[in-house]
Design an enzyme around this catalytic site. Structure first.
Site, PDB file in Angstrom:
ATOM      1  CG  ASN A  70      -2.012   1.011   1.177  1.00  0.00           C
ATOM      2  OD1 ASN A  70      -1.888   1.991   0.470  1.00  0.00           O
ATOM      3  ND2 ASN A  70      -3.076   0.803   1.928  1.00  0.00           N
ATOM      4  CG  ASP A  71       1.976   2.989   3.699  1.00  0.00           C
ATOM      5  OD1 ASP A  71       0.811   3.313   3.425  1.00  0.00           O
ATOM      6  OD2 ASP A  71       2.369   2.723   4.852  1.00  0.00           O
ATOM      7  CB  VAL A  72       5.869   0.399  -1.005  1.00  0.00           C
ATOM      8  CG1 VAL A  72       6.361   0.245   0.427  1.00  0.00           C
ATOM      9  CG2 VAL A  72       5.066  -0.811  -1.422  1.00  0.00           C
TER      10      VAL A  72
END
Ligand code: NAP
Ligand code: NAP
Ligand code: NAD
Ligand code: NAD
Lengths: 362, 105, 463, 362, 463, 105
Positions: E389-391
Site C-alpha cells: 500500500n504505502d510503497v
C-alpha cells in the site's frame, strides 16, 4: 566387563552421555566414568550416577578398565598403565598415523578405531565420522556467518540493497552436504564441487548448483571415499575453483582423500584474489587443509580473508555431539557384545575393519 | 440412392434425434475423470441391457404355444435381466467407495 | 390415447433417466445418484414394455415374470457376491449376456420373419453380428481377466491376418443372407451365427490381459449398438436412444481409456500385445512387480483414513518435497491423517529429509522417527514410499545373507497397502534388490517422483 | 562544507563507506576521513581516496571539521576542540543520557542525533536504528546458534533423533522480527511476544507463533515504541515467559522502552530454571538488559546458561553495517543539504526531531 | 427428392454446426474454431432457406438479398468498429435486433393469418411476447451499459410490483387474443405488442448496471426461445433446434454467471439493485475504485507479456508467498515474463519480502529493487500489487501535503494495468489514503491475498 | 387433455428431439470456464439470429406486390442479419485475445 569412559583433555565432548548408560548396561557392561567427564558437554556427574554409572578418578579408571573409551586416543603414557588385553576404543586414525597400530600391539592392547568402521548402510548407525562430519558442516556455516562482515541473505532495505552471499563448498561428502543445506537455509547462493560423480546428484538434491570439472578419477573400490586425482585434473580444478572463489564470500572445504594429505584446492594465489572480508572454513585442516594457508585449530587472516582451520568443530556443539557419539558407540557395542560377553567375531565385516590390532589378510 | 434420400427425408426427425443422441453421448463422457472410467463403463453396460425391452415385447407377441419363441424369449429376458440387474448392482458397489467422507473441521 | 401417452412418457422419462444418469455418473460426487437415475429409468421402461397396449398380444406374462425373476436374482446375487477386485470381469460377463440377448432377438426375428422387408432383414442381421461379437468377445475377456486362459495359449501366429479373413468371411455370409432375403436358408443363417461368435472370440484373443478393460468398454459399446438395432426392429425409441447413447459414450470412453494408457485404440486392438507391452509389470527373474495407475493411486489415497509418507533420497533428487506437501494438504482437507516416517539413514546426509521437509513447511509433529513410525504402520491404510529404497527393504529383517541384515528398517509392509514411487527397478545406495517391490501389498508407480506426485495432485483435485 | 568522518574507537564500523562518497559530494560536501577509519570494516584508505575523500589525521579533522560525523559520540575532550557551531552527527541517545544536550549546547555545537530521527515511513531510509537493529537481530541468532551446544534444526539421524530447538523472542520490533526470521530459517521452532498489538500480526506474518499475554498497555502516541507496563501485567508476563523459557533453548530479548531502563523479562529465577547449555542473547543490554543477569558487552554463564549481552552486534558485521549506516547518513544529508548549503529547516519534522540542540517548543 | 435431401442435409449440418460450435466455444483453446463452425452452420442454413423448393413461392430474392446485404454490412461494420470495452453492449443490441426480427415475423403471421389454427395462433402470440421483451429489454440494457441512462432515473418506486402488474396485464391480453382466435382485433393485437415492449423495458429498468451481463444472457435465451417458436410457425427444424439450443444454453449460462457473482438469479432480477449491491465499487467520498473479477484478472495475466508482482506487508500477513510463486510458475509456463519489485520498506522489517520470497524459492535474479523496478515498469503489461500500500502510493510524488511526500515509491501506474489485492480500502502502516486505488489503470481485487491468488491459480489452470 | 395426449403421441420424436436438445444445451455449457462467459453469450446470441430463416421464408412466400409484408420481411431480414453477422464478428473479436501464445522453451 568394565567399560571406562575417560574425560577428554582437549575436547568439550564426552564419549558417553547418561541417557545411553542403561542400554549399555543391558549389554552386560559395567560403566565407569571419570569425574567431570561430561561437564563441558553439560552432563553432570550426578546425572551419570543416576543412570547407574560409577564416577571415578582417572587413575582408578586406568587401573580398572577392561574397555577404555575416549574420543581422542589416550596418551601413550596412560595407555601403558592399562592392563594387558584391554580393549581401547577411540579414533586412532591409522591412515594418518601409520605407527599407531604397531604401538598399540606393542602395548598388548586390543583396539577398535571407530573411524575405521566401514561406510556401509548397515554400519551407519555406528559411524562417528558421519555424525561428527554432519555437525562440522553445520557449524562451518555458522562460523563462516559469524566471521563474515556481511549478511548471508539478500536484503532489499531502505538503507540499500544487499546481494545474497555466495558460498562455495568444495567436497560434497557428509560435511559438505550439511554445509550446503545450512547455507541455503540462511539464504546464501550455494555452489559445490566434488570429484565423485554421485556427488552431483546429491548436491542438486539439496537445491544447490554443482560446478562441473571434467575428467575426475573415481575408484568404485574406494568405498565411497574420494581418491587421488591426476595432476592435470587438479590444475583444471584449481582454475575453476579460483574463478568461483573470486566471486565467493565464503568457501567451505571438506575434501579429504583417505590416508593422504588433503588436496590443496585453494592455493595462496586464490586467497589473494578473494574479496577482503571473505571467509574460508577449512574442515580438512587436520590433514593439512584444502587451503594452502590453513593452520589447524586457528583462525588466521590473510589479505583480509579469514581462514578458519578448526578441524574439531563438533567440539563446539558438545551436548548434541556427545549424544550422537554416544549413540554410535552404543550401536557399535551391540555388534561385539553378545550375551553379556565380548565376542570379537572376525567374520563380521564391521568388527574386522574396526579392530585395527587384529592381523588382517593382505 | 433415391431410397436413401427418401429414407432421410422421411425420417428426418429420427436422424436429428440419433445425431443429437450421439453428440450427447460424447459430450456427457468427454470430461469424465479417469478414476471413474470403470464405474462408468459398468453403468453404460447396465444401460445396454435395455435390449431386454425387445425380449419382453417378443414374448408378449408370441403365440402361447410357440414354445420355441417363448423359450428363446425367456432366455432373452433372463440374459437381459442379468445384464440390467447385475450391471446396476455392480456399478453401485463400485461407487460405494466414493461416498464422500466428512472432512475434518 | 391416454395409456399410449403414459407409455410414451414412461419411455421418454426412461431415456432422460439414461442420459441424466450417465451425466451424473461422470462426476465422483454424483456418480451413485446417476446410477440410480439410470436404474429408475430402466425400471420405468420395463414396466412400460410390460403394460404397453399391444394389438393381439398374448402377453404370456408368466414367461416374462419368470425370466425377469431368474435374471434379477442371478444378476443381483452375483453382483453382490463378487469380490471388489473381480468387478471388471463381472462387468464383462454381464455385457456378454446383453449381447447374447440381442442375438436371441435377432435370431427369432430372422427365423420367424414376421417383418420381411429388406430393411428389417438387414437390421436383424446387423443386430446378430454386433451382438454375437459382443457376446463371445466379452466371455473371453472375462476368462482372461479371471486368469482362466493365458494369452499365449489362445493366440495363433499371424492372428491379425486370421482375424481379417474371419471378418471378411462373416461379412460375406451376411451379405449373402441379406440377398437371400425372406427366403434365407437356415443353414447359412446358423453358419453366420457361428461365424460371428467365432469372430468375437478371435477378435479378443490376441489382446493382452492388461488391455482388457479397454476391450470390455469397446464391446460394451457394441452391445449398445446391437440394442439400438434391435430397437429399430421393434420400433422402440427407448431401445434406440438408450442403445445409441451407450454406443456413443462407450466409444468415447474406450478412446479415453486408451489415452489414459498413453496408447491409441488401434495400437490396443492390433499391435497391442498388452501382456508384454508398456503397461506390463517389470521384474527380475520370474518375480513380477505390479503397477498402479496414477488415478487408482489417487483414489486409494483419497478414500483412505491414514497415510504414511516415507521419503527417501529419491524425494530429494526429484525435489518433490513441495508437491509432496501439496498431496498431504489435499488429503488432510479430506480428513485423511497424513504422517511422515523418517528413517534415520534416508537420504545422503544426516537430517537430509528434515531439511527438505522443513523447506516444504511440513510441521515437525508430523514427522515420526523409526520407532514411532513402526508402531504406527500396522494401523496405516496406505504407505507412500517416495524415492526410498534401502530403508524399506525387508531383507534387513529376514535375509541373513543380505548386506543390510540387522539394520532396522521401516516395516511398511505391515500397513494395508504400499505404493512405491521410483523411476525404475534399479537398486538404491546399498546396491541390493528390494523384495518389497514384489510384495503382495505393494504396487509400483514408476516415474520421477515430482512428476508422479504432481499428477496425483491433479487427480486429487478432480475428485 | 567539510564533512569529517572519524574513526571509531571501540567499534569496527565506520560511518561512511567509499561508495557513498560521490553522492555526498554531489550534495556539496567535501569529505575528510580519518586515516584507517574503514580498516576494520574492510574499506581501505586507498578506496576512500579513489572515491574523492581526503584522508587526514584525527587532529586535522578536529581542526577542520564543519560537520563532524561518527557512529558513537566523540569524547567530550575532543568535542571541545571542534570549532564553534560545528554540526556534530552521531547517536547521542539523549533519552539515555539526559545531560548530553546541555553539554553540547555548552560547547556551542549543533548536533544531529541519528537515533532521534522519527520512525515514520518517510524517514525510514535514514533510520539507523532500523538498519542496525536488523543486523542485531540476525546476528543474535547466529551468536545463539554458535553458543548453543545443540543443533538448531531437527535431525533424524542414524545416531539418534534431535528435536528442533525452541527459540523464544521477547520484543518483536525490528531486531526481534529479524531474529524470528533467521531462527526460522535455521529450522528452529519460534515463539515471540510483544506488548504492541500490531506485533502479533507481524510475528504471524513470519510464520512464528505469538505468545498471548492479556492486558498490555499501548500508547498510540508513542510513535510505535513500546511503553511502560503495569506491575500486574509484568508479573503475568514474567510467569508466561518463565513457562516458555523453561522449554526454550534460546531466548532473544529485544524489549526496550524509550528513555527508560529496559524491562526485566527474564529474572534470575527463570534463568535458573532453564536447561543447561541454553542461551540468552540480550539485545537490550545497553539499557540494562531484559535479563536480570545480563552484563553489557559480555558473555557470562550462569547455571550452565549462556547470557550474551552484546549490545553492539552490528559491529560484528562491520562491512555491511557500515554500508547501511553510510546510506542512512546520505539519505539524511539529503534532507538538510539544499543547493550545496546547510538548510536546517525546523519546519521539517525530521530535522526538528533529530536536531537535539535546537530549542523545542514544549 | 434429391434437392429436398440436400436442403434437409444442409439444415441438419447447420444444426450440428450450432451444437458443435457451442461445444467448442466453451473451451478457450477451441473457442475461435467453435465460433467459425457455428457461423458456417448459419451460412449453410441461410443458403438452404434461400434455395429450398417452396410450392408457389414468389421468392422476391431482391428484397432478401438487399436485406441480407444491409444487415451484414451494418452488423459487420459495427462489430469491427466497436471498442473492446464496449463489446457487451454491442452484444446486447444485436440480441435486441434478433428479438425484433421475431416480433416482425409474429406480427406478419398474426395479421395475415395464413395459418389460423389454435396452435398456430398461440405459438405466434408466444413468439411476439418473448421476442418483444427481448427486444426492448436488450435495448435498455445497452443504454445502461453505454451509460446513456442512469439506474435511478428510470426506476420507479415499488418497481417490482409494477412489473408484476404489467406482466399479468400482458398475459391477460395475450389470452384474450388467443380466445379471439382468427377473428382477433388489430387494436388489441397492437395493445399486446405495446405491452410486451413496455414490459421488456420495465423488466430491465430496476436491475443494476453491474448486473447487465447476466440480464443480457437471459434476454439472449429469450431471443433463442422466440426463434424456436418462430421455427414452429414455419415448420423449420433448424430454427427450432437452434432456438432451443440457445434457450437452454443461455439459461444455464445465466445461472452460471450469477453463481460466478455469488448471487442467485432471483436476487439479480428482483432484489438486485446491482448498482449498489455487493459487486459495487467501494470508495470514499465521490471517488470510486473499480473492481476486477478473479477470472478477468486471471485471463489478463495469462495473455500478457510481462507481469510485475509488488509484494507488501499484506503478502506476509496472508502468508501468500507460496501461492504467489505458483501463479508465477503458471504464468512463466505460458511465456509470461514475471518479475518482483521489492520496495525497500515493504513489510515490517528490513528484508521482510526477501525472507518470504526465499522461502517460496523465488530465484534472486527475479527480484528487482526500487530503481530497476521503476525502470522496468513502463514496459510492464500488468502490475499485481499483493498487499502493498504505502510503497505504491503516488502521493509520495505528487502531493506535497502527504506525510510521505518525497519518499521514492514504485511507480506502478506507469505500467499498462494495475491490479491491487487487498482485503478492504483501509490504509497501510502510514495510515494514509492511496489515490492509486482510484487510478484509471487500477482495478481492485478484494479479499485475503492467499485466497485471491489461490483462486487465480485455479482459473489459470482452467485456461 | 386429450389434445395434449394426442399431440404428444404424434410428435413423440419431436419431443425427444427437443428434450435432448435442451439437455445438450445444458451439458455443453455447464463446464465452461468463467472467462468464457461473455464470448459464449455472444456466440449464443449470434446463433439466435437463426430467426432470419423465418424472415427469408416469409419474403419468399409473400406476394410480390404485398409491400407491407415485403417491407416487414425486409426489416426482419435486416434485423436478423445484423444479429447474425454482428454476433459472429463480435465474438470473433472477443476471442482474438485467446490466441494461444507460444510458451517459452
Ligand atoms: N543418511 C545418510 O547420512 C547417508 C549418507 C550416505 C549414504 N546413505 C545411504 O543412502 C541410503 C538411503 O536410503 P534411501 O531409501 O533414502 O535411498 P536409496 O536406497 O538410495 O534409494 C533411493 C531411490 O530413489 C529412487 N529415485 C532416485 N531419483 C528419483 C526420482 N527423481 N524420482 C523417484 N525416485 C527416484 C531410486 O530409484 P530409481 O533410480 O528407480 O528411481 C532409488 O532406488 C541408505 O542406503 C543409506 O545408508 C545415507
Ligand atoms: N520494512 C520495514 O523495515 C518497516 C518497518 C516498520 C514499518 N514499515 C512500514 O510499513 C509499510 C510497508 O509498506 P507496505 O506497502 O508493504 O505495507 P502497508 O502499506 O502497511 O500495506 C499493507 C496492506 O496489505 C493489506 N493486507 C493486510 N493483510 C492482508 C491480507 N491478508 N491479504 C491481502 N492484503 C492484506 C492491507 O490492506 P487491507 O487491510 O485492506 O487488506 C494493507 O493496506 C511502510 O509504511 C513502511 O514504512 C516498514
Ligand atoms: N553408507 C552410508 O550410510 C554412509 C554414511 C556416511 C557417508 N557415506 C559415504 O562415504 C563417503 C565419504 O563421505 P565423507 O563425508 O566421509 O567424505 P570425506 O570426508 O572423506 O571427503 C569429503 C568429500 O571430499 C571429496 N573429495 C576428495 N577429493 C576431492 C577433490 N580433489 N576435489 C573435490 N572433492 C574431493 C570426496 O569425494 C568426499 O565427497 C561418501 O560417499 C558418503 O556418501 C556413506
Ligand atoms: N516507519 C517505519 O518505517 C519504521 C521503521 C522501523 C521501525 N518502525 C517501528 O518502530 C517501532 C519500534 O521498533 P524498534 O525495533 O526500534 O523497537 P524497540 O527497539 O524500541 O523495542 C523492541 C520491541 O520491544 C517491545 N517491548 C517493549 N516493552 C516490552 C515488554 N515489556 N514486553 C515485551 N515487549 C516489549 C516493543 O514493543 C518493541 O516491539 C516498531 O513499531 C516498528 O514497527 C517503523
Amino acid at each position: 566387563m568394565k567399560f571406562a569412559v575417560f574425560k577428554e583433555e582437549i575436547d568439550r565432548r564426552v564419549a558417553v552421555v547418561p541417557s545411553t548408560i542403561p542400554k549399555l548396561k543391558d549389554l552386560g557392561l559395567e560403566i565407569l566414568i571419570e569425574a567431570g567427564a561430561g561437564q563441558e558437554a553439560l552432563y553432570s556427574d550426578a546425572e551419570y550416577e543416576e543412570k547407574g554409572a560409577q564416577v571415578k578418578s582417572r587413575s582408578e579408571l586406568l587401573k580398572e578398565a577392561e574397555i577404555a573409551v575416549s574420543i581422542h586416543p589416550l596418551a601413550e603414557a596412560e595407555m601403558k598403565s592399562l592392563a594387558k588385553d584391554t580393549l581401547v576404543i577411540s579414533q586412532f586414525q591409522p591412515f594418518a598415523d601409520a605407527d599407531i597400530t604397531g604401538k598399540l600391539k606393542e602395548l598388548g592392547l586390543r583396539a577398535f578405531s571407530l573411524d575405521m568402521i566401514p561406510r556401509t548402510t548397515l554400519a551407519q548407525s555406528m559411524d562417528v565420522l558421519s555424525s561428527m562430519a554432519s555437525i562440522a558442516g553445520y557449524k562451518a556455516i555458522l562460523e563462516a556467518a559469524s566471521l563474515l562482515p556481511r549478511y548471508f541473505p539478500m536484503m532489499i532495505t531502505a538503507a540499500g540493497s544487499i546481494k545474497p552471499s555466495k558460498v562455495l563448498v568444495l567436497g560434497a561428502g557428509v560435511a559438505g552436504l550439511q554445509a550446503i543445506a545450512t547455507a541455503r537455509r540462511l539464504g546464501a547462493q550455494v555452489e559445490a564441487f566434488d570429484t565423485r560423480s554421485a556427488a552431483k546428484e546429491e548436491v542438486l538434491s539439496l537445491g544447490a548448483k554443482f560446478v562441473e570439472v571434467e575428467g575426475a578419477v573415481e575408484d568404485k573400490g574406494a568405498g565411497g571415499y574420494g581418491v587421488q586425482q591426476s595432476e592435470e585434473f587438479i590444475k583444471r580444478q584449481r582454475a575453476e575453483v579460483q574463478a568461483r572463489a573470486m566471486k565467493s564470500d565464503v568457501i567451505v572445504t571438506t575434501a579429504q582423500v583417505r590416508g593422504r594429505k588433503a588436496p590443496i584446492l585453494v592455493p595462496k594465489e586464490t586467497v589473494e584474489k578473494m574479496k577482503p572480508g571473505s571467509v574460508i572454513v577449512d574442515l580438512a585442516s587436520s590433514t593439512g587443509g584444502n587451503c594452502e594457508l590453513t593452520e589447524d585449530l586457528k583462525v588466521i587472516q590473510h589479505n583480509g580473508v579469514y581462514i578458519q582451520g578448526n578441524s574439531s568443530l563438533a567440539s563446539l556443539m558438545p551436548q548434541d555431539a556427545s549424544f550422537l557419539y554416544s549413540n554410535n558407540l552404543l550401536n557399535f557395542a551391540k555388534v561385539w557384545m553378545k550375551e553379556n560377553q565380548l565376542n570379537l567375531d572376525m567374520e563380521n565385516e564391521i568388527i574386522a575393519s574396526a579392530l585395527i590390532t587384529a592381523d588382517k589378510p593382505a | 440412392m433415391d431410397t436413401i434420400y427418401q429414407f432421410f427425408n422421411e425420417n428426418l426427425l429420427l436422424i436429428y434425434l440419433l445425431i443429437f443422441t450421439i453428440i450427447l453421448g460424447f459430450e456427457v463422457i468427454s470430461k469424465v475423470p479417469t478414476v471413474l472410467h470403470t464405474p462408468l463403463m459398468s453403468g453404460a453396460n447396465a444401460i445396454s441391457g435395455v435390449v431386454i425391452i425387445g425380449a419382453i415385447l417378443l414374448i408378449r407377441q408370441a403365440e402361447p404355444d410357440d414354445y420355441l419363441t417363448l423359450s428363446l424369449g425367456f432366455l432373452g429376458v433372463v440374459l437381459g435381466m442379468v445384464n440390467v440387474a447385475g450391471g446396476f448392482a455392480v456399478t453401485d458397489r463400485m461407487l460405494e467407495m466414493f461416498k464422500k467422507k466428512k472432512a475434518k473441521k | 390415447m391416454a395409456i399410449d401417452f403414459f407409455i410414451n412418457l414412461a419411455y421418454l422419462l426412461g431415456a432422460v433417466g439414461f442420459v441424466w444418469g450417465l451425466r451424473l455418473l461422470s462426476s465422483p460426487d454424483t456418480a451413485r445418484r446417476g446410477n440410480i437415475y439410470a436404474g429408475v429409468g430402466m425400471g420405468l421402461a420395463i414396466i412400460a414394455a410390460l403394460v404397453a397396449p399391444l394389438e393381439g398380444a398374448n402377453n404370456n406374462y408368466g414367461w416374462i415374470i419368470g425370466g425377469i425373476a431368474v435374471g434379477a436374482v442371478a444378476g443381483g446375487i452375483s453382483a453382490r457376491r463378487i469380490q471388489m477386485t473381480a468387478m471388471p470381469q463381472m462387468v464383462s460377463i454381464f455385457n456378454g449376456l446383453g449381447g447374447a440377448c440381442a442375438v436371441v432377438l435377432a435370431m427369432v426375428e430372422l427365423v420367424n420373419m414376421s417383418n420381411p422387408t429388406a430393411g428389417g432383414i438387414g437390421i436383424a442381421l446387423l443386430t446378430l453380428l454386433i451382438g454375437g461379437v459382443a457376446f463371445t468377445g466379452s466371455l473371453l475377456a472375462f476368462a482372461k481377466l479371471q486368469g482362466l486362459v493365458w494369452d499365449s495359449t489362445i493366440t495363433l501366429p499371424k492372428h491379425n491376418i486370421i482375424n481379417m479373413v474371419l471378418l471378411v468371411g462373416t461379412l460375406v455370409v451376411g451379405v449373402l443372407l441379406y440377398l437371400q432375403g425372406a427366403e434365407m436358408s437356415l443353414g447359412l443363417l446358423l453358419t453366420f451365427l457361428g461365424l460371428t461368435l467365432v469372430y468375437g472370440f478371435s477378435f479378443v484373443a490376441p489382446i493382452g490381459g492388461a488391455d482388457m478393460p479397454v476391450v470390455i468398454s469397446l464391446l460394451n459399446s457394441f452391445t449398445g449398438l446391437s440394442a439400438a438395432a434391435a430397437g429399430l426392429i421393434y420400433g422402440n425409441q427407448l431401445m434406440l436412444v438408450g442403445g445409441i447413447l451407450v454406443g456413443a459414450s462407450g466409444t468415447i470412453l474406450t478412446v479415453l481409456m486408451c489415452e489414459a494408457m498413453n496408447r491409441s485404440l488401434l495400437n490396443v486392438l492390433v499391435g497391442g500385445f498388452g501382456g508384454g507391452g508398456s503397461s506390463a509389470a517389470k521384474g527380475t527373474g520370474d518375480q513380477v512387480a505390479k503397477e498402479v495407475t496414477i488415478n487408482d493411486a489417487a483414489i486409494q489415497l483419497y478414500y483412505s483414513q491414514s497415510v504414511m509418507i516415507v521419503p527417501g533420497y529419491g524425494l530429494a533428487v526429484a525435489q518433490a518435497q513441495k508437491v509432496c506437501k501439496e498431496v498431504d494438504d489435499l488429503l488432510e482437507a479430506n480428513g485423511v491423517d497424513v504422517k511422515y516416517a523418517i528413517h534415520p539413514v534416508a537420504g545422503r546426509m544426516p537430517g537430509h529429509m528434515n531439511v527438505l521437509l522443513a523447506e516444504a513447511d511440513v510441521p515437525y509433529p508430523k514427522l515420526l522417527d523409526l520407532d514411532d513410525a513402526n508402531d504406527a504402520l500396522p494401523n496405516t491404510d496406505i504407505v507412500v514410499v517416495v524415492g526410498a529404497n534401502d530403508v524399506v527393504n525387508p531383507s534387513a529383517l529376514d535375509d541373513p545373507g543380505s548386506p543390510i541384515y540387522g539394520m532396522p528398517v521401516l516395516n511398511v509392509w505391515e500397513a494395508k497397502h504400499v505404493i512405491v514411487l521410483k523411476r525404475s527397478m534399479s537398486p538404491g545406495y546399498a546396491g541390493i534388490q528390494n523384495p518389497l517391490f514384489f510384495h503382495d501389498k505393494n504396487r509400483m508407480l514408476f516415474g520421477d517422483a515430482k512428476d508422479s506426485l504432481g499428477k496425483v495432485v491433479s487427480e486429487l483435485k478432480n475428485l
